[in-house]
Design a protein around this motif. Sequence first.
Motif, PDB file in Angstrom:
ATOM      1  N   LEU A 199      51.344  20.270 -54.382  1.00 21.80           N
ATOM      2  CA  LEU A 199      52.973  19.867 -54.634  1.00 21.80           C
ATOM      3  C   LEU A 199      53.227  18.392 -54.594  1.00 21.80           C
ATOM      4  O   LEU A 199      53.903  17.759 -55.383  1.00 21.80           O
ATOM      5  CB  LEU A 199      54.011  20.784 -53.893  1.00 21.80           C
ATOM      6  N   LYS A 201      53.071  23.419 -60.377  1.00 24.35           N
ATOM      7  CA  LYS A 201      53.224  24.402 -59.191  1.00 24.35           C
ATOM      8  C   LYS A 201      52.511  25.892 -59.963  1.00 24.35           C
ATOM      9  O   LYS A 201      51.844  26.382 -59.013  1.00 24.35           O
ATOM     10  CB  LYS A 201      54.764  24.760 -59.195  1.00 24.35           C
ATOM     11  N   GLN A 245      58.975  28.335 -52.278  1.00 27.86           N
ATOM     12  CA  GLN A 245      58.482  27.311 -53.248  1.00 27.86           C
ATOM     13  C   GLN A 245      58.121  27.743 -54.454  1.00 27.86           C
ATOM     14  O   GLN A 245      57.634  26.933 -55.241  1.00 27.86           O
ATOM     15  CB  GLN A 245      57.483  26.462 -52.339  1.00 27.86           C
ATOM     16  N   ALA A 246      57.648  29.087 -54.433  1.00 25.18           N
ATOM     17  CA  ALA A 246      57.408  29.605 -55.689  1.00 25.18           C
ATOM     18  C   ALA A 246      57.758  31.139 -55.840  1.00 25.18           C
ATOM     19  O   ALA A 246      57.987  31.600 -54.912  1.00 25.18           O
ATOM     20  CB  ALA A 246      55.995  29.536 -55.793  1.00 25.18           C
TER      21      ALA A 246
END
Length: 429
Positions: free
Chosen positions: A126, A132, A389-390
């Motif tokens: 990242l 991503k 984050q995902a």
Amino acid sequence: YFGCALLLGLLALGVSVGVSMGVVGVAGMLLGVGPAFTFGQLQTLPFSVVSNYGFAVLPLFVLMGVLSEAAGLTRQVFTAADLWLRGFRGGLYQAVIVGSALFAAISGSTIVNAVVFTRIAFPEMLRHGYSKSLSIGSIAGAGSFAAMIPPSITMVIYAIMTEQSVGQLLVAGVIPGALTAVVYLVGVYLLVLVRPTLAPPIRDRVEPAERWRATAKVYPITFLMMIVLGGIYTGLFPPSAAGAAGAFGAFCIVVLRKRTFKHWLIPALQDAASVSCIIFVILIGGLLLSRMLVVVGVIDDLVLVITSFASTPLAFMVMVSILYIILGCFLDTTSMMVVTLPFIFPVVLELGIDPIWFGIVVVKLIEISVITPPVGINLFAVLSSVGDQANFRDVSLGVIPFIVLDLIVLALLIFIPEIATWLPQQMIA
């Protein structure tokens, strides 16, 4: 039908897979052949599984992987791969693939591979502007290598369930495992070539001396691979002894690097014992179910039905591939093997299919299943490590190219069996 309904009902209620299969197996034997045979099986089968010296390889491989992670080998492997591959656009994707392949040779667990590389590689990817979705997909996909590249816990479970040679299976996974890694590398390279936005421009190149310094730090992996695979391949010692030697080698590496036992030894032993116990409970439950299916005659009838639909080995392999890919969307890998092999393996023998080749194809299907939404276990392993984050959509989209690449390797394994069978045929007896 009653047994299938009961098994599904117990699983739906949240009962663990091992216990559910054990309950169905015991109930079926009580109704089908009576209490004398049933209680005889309960007295002998669990003990025969956990006391069999040959099965000691399973917890030893688990311990070797846990100790290797405690030694910090994972981060060093990734760092070395990154330095060597930095000259390629998308080099961090390549580094994840190479690093996962190398670490798979000492871990044996797809979950461990996926989790540790998520923690190490994903923040770096990242930070450097990588996609991503493809980043997390590459980590989940490459994490599956541990199912094929020995020492593989998945292969040990297959060997236990089918009474095949653990050593031959482990050696048979070397070429297919390396082939999968190469196909991944080529596939990612072409994908980035076609869609340059998936990766940032090539970063600054590094000096050769820096690469070699990083490489020198991962020599213990080569050492452990030579002990385990070299010993099995040459016939120097059986797989159980190879597992013990590998675990001891990993222990020595941690001791040399950390000098103290205080912070790592007890947690490592606890983790290895916990994982091993869970696997053995599932195996015992699955073997009880398998024994029930045999004694009440279900297997004989099922063999006739399946062979009537798939009368040739190729048709049967295609049918099994479709079945496992579908099941992989909903079941975890160990449960899937333990539930299905009692039904499928007798047909393998009936059709004269090489059990080692079939085992490698099954393991490849397992590799696909661990990254297949919605229940691919590697998907949840990486998501548990990335926090916010995902999300699940990111990882589901990211693994699609790797599922396609795995299907290519699966087709090669089915149509060219020698990929899996040549190396074990060269083993020294």
